[in-house]
Enzyme design. Structure first.
Site, mmCIF file in Angstrom:
data_model
loop_
_atom_site.group_PDB
_atom_site.id
_atom_site.type_symbol
_atom_site.label_atom_id
_atom_site.label_comp_id
_atom_site.label_asym_id
_atom_site.label_seq_id
_atom_site.Cartn_x
_atom_site.Cartn_y
_atom_site.Cartn_z
ATOM 1 N N ASP A 1 8.561 0.316 -0.504
ATOM 2 C CA ASP A 1 8.070 1.846 0.129
ATOM 3 C C ASP A 1 9.227 2.400 0.295
ATOM 4 O O ASP A 1 9.343 3.640 -0.105
ATOM 5 C CB ASP A 1 7.298 1.430 1.670
ATOM 6 C CG ASP A 1 6.647 2.845 1.916
ATOM 7 O OD1 ASP A 1 6.149 3.616 1.276
ATOM 8 O OD2 ASP A 1 6.642 3.217 3.180
ATOM 9 N N ASP B 1 -0.355 2.513 4.566
ATOM 10 C CA ASP B 1 0.357 2.561 5.770
ATOM 11 C C ASP B 1 -0.687 1.777 6.914
ATOM 12 O O ASP B 1 -0.182 0.881 7.438
ATOM 13 C CB ASP B 1 0.817 3.497 6.261
ATOM 14 C CG ASP B 1 1.992 3.930 5.290
ATOM 15 O OD1 ASP B 1 2.636 3.367 4.562
ATOM 16 O OD2 ASP B 1 2.078 5.388 5.122
#
Length: 395
Positions: A275, A316
């Site tokens: 990420d 997420d």
């Protein structure tokens, strides 16, 4: 202070010379000439603007439009700008996703839990009899495979969007969401019926699957409601869309908890590092995707939860809930510690948004804090609680 017609302070001169004159502009009308005499008395005399201003300025001021009325402040706009409301708009769905995952883990039989899509990617199959070195090596390989898969999928989505292959993108997304809702919804509904001792007959069974089909199709359409142009003719349905996004995240996270423990922690660490690279590197695929969407003034293609002026990817939600769900399988102390750590990490990330004024990865801080608190609770809090219980002490 001499105030102009618009309420602006134009001159501040508490003291004037014993004798003399001073001129100052008053709005666009003309000038005020202050004339001081003996004893410090001040006399005001208005002078015509034509005495001091050119004709062009007089014409310009004569044609000037009237002042606009005072702007009305919308209470909803003030609420949107409230930082607390913005943070809460994301904390609530994240907490709801975690709660659903924990409920499913505590209610359903783990033997009926479907294999996660991540399971098919795992090269190494973790066993309890493996040595620590073998586990570490296998977890590293699985993490690299996971990052490679994410890189391929994200890059493919970025390229398809860059070349405006919208039909292909949304066909893929609609099929994925619809099939996920139907298949995982079937597993969950059957598991809940078994858990509560309900045995439906054949007709009820067929009716249930028909309802699941409608539920899956409706969910796939509602998730991409605005992207498909439905909002223009039927209005926006934000609450239904957000509810489906929370449910999708919970179903994926719940299925992923079937991964072995050390493999789960290795995958979470690898995804958090990915990420960082995907969002912050100059040519990261997520960074390019977001910048392209902003340049075109379009919504980001994909599963994105939009809160109060803040957007958070559904990935997420999934990995937050996977971490907390895995912690709940260990102990209540680990569950509470990890949940607090993840939410605190999300708040820290949101606090950095107005400071850095750029898109930020939402996983690194929360995942790092969650893993740290998990092992801290395992190695310190649980032994302390066990020792206190042996001595009949309550913490």
């Amino acid at each position: 202070t001499c105030m102009g017609e618009r309420g602006r302070s134009l001159l501040s001169a508490p003291l004037l010379p014993a004798a003399g004159r001073m001129r100052t502009e008053v709005g666009r009308i003309g000038f005020v000439e202050l004339e001081s005499g003996a004893g410090g008395s001040v006399h005001e005399r208005r002078v015509r603007a034509t005495s001091y201003l050119p004709a062009s300025f007089e014409q310009e001021t004569a044609e000037a439009p009237p002042l606009p009325p005072a702007e009305h402040v919308d209470p909803d706009a003030e609420e949107d700008a409230d930082p607390a409301a913005q943070v809460t708009s994301l904390l609530k769905p994240v907490c709801a996703t975690m709660a659903i995952v924990i409920y499913l883990l505590q209610t359903l039989d783990s033997r009926q839990q479907p294999a996660s899509g991540f399971s098919s990617l795992m090269v190494y199959s973790e066993k309890k009899t493996d040595t620590a070195g073998a586990i570490a090596e296998g977890v590293l390989v699985n993490g690299l495979v996971m990052v490679g898969m994410l890189f391929g999928v994200t890059t493919a989505l970025m390229l398809l969007y860059r070349f405006r292959c919208y039909v292909l993108i949304y066909s893929w997304l609609l099929f994925s969401v619809g099939s996920l809702l139907f298949l995982f919804g079937d597993f969950v509904s059957q598991g809940l019926l078994d858990a509560y001792g309900v045995s439906p007959g054949a007709e009820v069974f067929l009716l249930l699957h028909g309802a699941l089909g409608v539920f899956a199709v409706a969910g796939a359409v509602l998730v991409f409601w605005a992207d498909l142009g439905c909002a223009r003719c039927a209005g926006d349905l934000p609450l239904l869309r957000q509810a489906y996004l929370v449910l999708i995240s919970a179903l994926i996270a719940w299925s992923a908890t079937k991964l072995p423990e050390w493999t789960t922690w290795g995958l979470l660490g690898a995804v958090a590092l990915w990420d960082l690279v995907a969002v912050l590197s100059p040519h990261g695929p997520l960074k390019v995707l977001v910048e392209t969407a902003e340049a075109r003034g379009e919504a980001i293609p994909g599963l994105v939860y939009e809160g109060n002026q803040i957007k958070l990817g559904l990935g997420d939600f999934v990995f937050y809930s996977l971490l907390v769900g895995r912690a709940s399988l260990r102990s209540t102390a680990a569950l509470v510690a990890c949940a607090v750590a993840v939410l605190a990490g999300l708040c820290a990330t949101l606090a950095l948004l107005p400071v850095l004024e750029r898109v930020l990865p939402a996983l690194p801080i929360s995942i790092a804090a969650g893993i740290l608190f998990y092992f801290a609770s395992w190695l310190m809090i649980e032994p302390l609680a066990a020792a206190a219980a042996e001595r009949s002490l309550f913490l």
